[in-house]
Design an enzyme around this catalytic site. Sequence first.
Site, PDB file in Angstrom:
ATOM      1  N   GLY A 162      11.076   1.321   3.493  1.00  0.00           N
ATOM      2  CA  GLY A 162       9.997   1.777   2.608  1.00  0.00           C
ATOM      3  C   GLY A 162       9.028   2.698   3.333  1.00  0.00           C
ATOM      4  O   GLY A 162       8.706   3.796   2.851  1.00  0.00           O
ATOM      5  N   HIS A 166       8.714 -16.937   7.365  1.00  0.00           N
ATOM      6  CA  HIS A 166       7.878 -16.043   8.175  1.00  0.00           C
ATOM      7  C   HIS A 166       7.802 -16.445   9.639  1.00  0.00           C
ATOM      8  O   HIS A 166       7.311 -15.666  10.465  1.00  0.00           O
ATOM      9  CB  HIS A 166       6.470 -15.958   7.581  1.00  0.00           C
ATOM     10  CG  HIS A 166       6.446 -15.232   6.275  1.00  0.00           C
ATOM     11  ND1 HIS A 166       6.720 -15.852   5.080  1.00  0.00           N
ATOM     12  CD2 HIS A 166       6.230 -13.925   5.993  1.00  0.00           C
ATOM     13  CE1 HIS A 166       6.655 -14.963   4.103  1.00  0.00           C
ATOM     14  NE2 HIS A 166       6.366 -13.781   4.624  1.00  0.00           N
ATOM     15  N   MET A 189      15.468 -15.187   6.593  1.00  0.00           N
ATOM     16  CA  MET A 189      15.123 -13.920   5.933  1.00  0.00           C
ATOM     17  C   MET A 189      16.190 -12.871   6.221  1.00  0.00           C
ATOM     18  O   MET A 189      17.162 -13.129   6.935  1.00  0.00           O
ATOM     19  CB  MET A 189      13.769 -13.425   6.429  1.00  0.00           C
ATOM     20  CG  MET A 189      12.592 -14.140   5.812  1.00  0.00           C
ATOM     21  SD  MET A 189      11.070 -13.335   6.353  1.00  0.00           S
ATOM     22  CE  MET A 189       9.894 -14.084   5.224  1.00  0.00           C
ATOM     23  N   GLU A 243      18.639 -15.281   2.814  1.00  0.00           N
ATOM     24  CA  GLU A 243      17.845 -15.402   1.576  1.00  0.00           C
ATOM     25  C   GLU A 243      18.419 -14.551   0.433  1.00  0.00           C
ATOM     26  O   GLU A 243      18.218 -14.855  -0.736  1.00  0.00           O
ATOM     27  CB  GLU A 243      16.391 -14.998   1.829  1.00  0.00           C
ATOM     28  CG  GLU A 243      16.233 -13.550   2.279  1.00  0.00           C
ATOM     29  CD  GLU A 243      14.796 -13.124   2.496  1.00  0.00           C
ATOM     30  OE1 GLU A 243      13.876 -13.921   2.291  1.00  0.00           O
ATOM     31  OE2 GLU A 243      14.600 -11.948   2.898  1.00  0.00           O
ATOM     32  N   GLY A 284       0.810  -1.224   0.000  1.00  0.00           N
ATOM     33  CA  GLY A 284       0.000   0.000   0.000  1.00  0.00           C
ATOM     34  C   GLY A 284       0.836   1.263   0.000  1.00  0.00           C
ATOM     35  O   GLY A 284       0.617   2.137   0.828  1.00  0.00           O
ATOM     36  N   THR A 315      12.033  -3.514  11.834  1.00  0.00           N
ATOM     37  CA  THR A 315      12.236  -4.586  10.856  1.00  0.00           C
ATOM     38  C   THR A 315      13.051  -5.709  11.478  1.00  0.00           C
ATOM     39  O   THR A 315      14.020  -5.440  12.207  1.00  0.00           O
ATOM     40  CB  THR A 315      12.945  -4.140   9.553  1.00  0.00           C
ATOM     41  OG1 THR A 315      13.325  -5.304   8.825  1.00  0.00           O
ATOM     42  CG2 THR A 315      14.177  -3.292   9.772  1.00  0.00           C
ATOM     43  N   ILE A 316      12.643  -6.925  11.187  1.00  0.00           N
ATOM     44  CA  ILE A 316      13.451  -8.055  11.676  1.00  0.00           C
ATOM     45  C   ILE A 316      14.811  -8.059  10.982  1.00  0.00           C
ATOM     46  O   ILE A 316      15.752  -8.640  11.487  1.00  0.00           O
ATOM     47  CB  ILE A 316      12.749  -9.419  11.446  1.00  0.00           C
ATOM     48  CG1 ILE A 316      12.558  -9.720   9.953  1.00  0.00           C
ATOM     49  CG2 ILE A 316      11.435  -9.508  12.194  1.00  0.00           C
ATOM     50  CD1 ILE A 316      12.266 -11.192   9.657  1.00  0.00           C
ATOM     51  N   ASP A 317      14.909  -7.391   9.816  1.00  0.00           N
ATOM     52  CA  ASP A 317      16.144  -7.455   9.010  1.00  0.00           C
ATOM     53  C   ASP A 317      17.302  -6.648   9.609  1.00  0.00           C
ATOM     54  O   ASP A 317      18.451  -6.858   9.231  1.00  0.00           O
ATOM     55  CB  ASP A 317      15.892  -6.928   7.591  1.00  0.00           C
ATOM     56  CG  ASP A 317      14.758  -7.661   6.891  1.00  0.00           C
ATOM     57  OD1 ASP A 317      14.447  -8.786   7.295  1.00  0.00           O
ATOM     58  OD2 ASP A 317      14.193  -7.089   5.933  1.00  0.00           O
TER      59      ASP A 317
HETATM   60  O1  F6P Z   1      11.534  -7.062   5.581  1.00  0.00           O
HETATM   61  C1  F6P Z   1      11.064  -8.126   6.349  1.00  0.00           C
HETATM   62  C2  F6P Z   1      10.951  -9.365   5.513  1.00  0.00           C
HETATM   63  O2  F6P Z   1      10.496 -10.417   6.343  1.00  0.00           O
HETATM   64  C3  F6P Z   1      12.213  -9.772   4.756  1.00  0.00           C
HETATM   65  O3  F6P Z   1      13.146 -10.410   5.585  1.00  0.00           O
HETATM   66  C4  F6P Z   1      11.646 -10.647   3.665  1.00  0.00           C
HETATM   67  O4  F6P Z   1      12.479 -10.665   2.528  1.00  0.00           O
HETATM   68  C5  F6P Z   1      10.343  -9.978   3.357  1.00  0.00           C
HETATM   69  O5  F6P Z   1       9.979  -9.202   4.486  1.00  0.00           O
HETATM   70  C6  F6P Z   1       9.223 -10.940   3.054  1.00  0.00           C
HETATM   71  O6  F6P Z   1       8.091 -10.217   2.706  1.00  0.00           O
HETATM   72  P1  F6P Z   1       6.668 -10.898   2.466  1.00  0.00           P
HETATM   73  O7  F6P Z   1       6.042 -11.077   3.816  1.00  0.00           O
HETATM   74  O8  F6P Z   1       5.943  -9.911   1.633  1.00  0.00           O
HETATM   75  O9  F6P Z   1       6.888 -12.212   1.791  1.00  0.00           O
END
Ligand code: F6P
Length: 360
Positions: free
Chosen positions: A117, A284, A182, A235, A75, A138-140
């Site tokens: 974002g 996830h 991820m 990933e 969105g 963010t988990i990242d």
């Molecule tokens: O940015 C968080 C994250 O979980 C990333 O680690 C992963 O690449 C992405 O989101 C996955 O997004 P989606 O839930 O749209 O598959």
Amino acid sequence: MSTGGGDAPGLNAVIRAVTLTAAKRGWECYGIRDGYNGILYPERYPEGGVFRLTLDRVRGIAHLGGTMLGTTNKGNPLHFPLPQADGSVRHIDRSDDIIDYFARQGLDALVAVGGDGSLAIAHELHKKGLRVVGVPKTIDNDLDKTFTTFGFDTAVEFATDCIDRLHSTAESHQRVMVVEVMGRYAGWIALHAGIAGGAHAILLPEIPFDLDKVVAKIRHRDLLGRMYSIVVVAEGAAPRDGQRVVLESGNAGHAERLGGIGEQVARALGERTGKDARAVVLGHLLRGGSPTSFDRLASLRFGTAAVRALAEGRSGVMVALGYPDVNCVPLEEVAGRMKSVPLDSDTVQTARDLGICLGD
Ligand code: F6P
């Protein structure tokens, strides 16, 4: 308040902290459903796309995963999808609709909780005159200017637990276990969980890998009588002579989806070493569950600090974890920038000194 992008453990704690801190100052607090969709698609929300966050509504939520506001990573109001008569989709900028909504409803400020974002959107709204404070989620852990983002610690904790569990089954079967985590284009989760969980090889997006090095590591362990190996792969990791694995390409309003490198690496390692190799994708699962106490506390500190920043008249900033205190950094220094793992960091050196193969 808006929560955008992928969910991360700690979002509800931020929502509670913002609501309580605002109420203490006599301010009313409202939540926008699903990023900005509550404003942009009012027809989807017969009971209101924006609703009052009362003390009652935020009671007992700090320890819960997910977000009570809902979220979306599709969105983006700056690239709002508009289906055309010929079946194509045109993307338009609807940020003015958000600014208008705030003005019409008499809303004074926005707390935007999100990753790169969402903070880029927040920055644009700020430039258009809205008072905005961002909160880094963010988990990242790939946001710059903050020691860490909330959600990261929970993801690392869970991934470490999974790697711990894989040791015994890998050893029992003398297998190579490849664990895909991820993290998008950054290797923070892979590196931290891999070191903590005692992985033998860790493959990061920051270091294009040479599979020969991983094969040599596995063979060396076999020679020492350690007949199993654990390989953690981010990933976004890619071989020196190849590309990262993309499941779904992105567009103006939506990032590309990564995933599948774990399976590729497991297959190649199986063929090259002659060992049984299996891939496990944590995906996830890393985003679910209750926030760790570290993430919960960080979220509560961020949420309260965001309201204090607004009370001090600040705008266009993101609250950030510094040492020893939470501080504020300009959104323009964060929006659209990514924090990769620095290859000269002591954490990378720790992995090397422990004998962990980084594929280089
Ligand atoms: O940015 C968080 C994250 O979980 C990333 O680690 C992963 O690449 C992405 O989101 C996955 O997004 P989606 O839930 O749209 O598959």
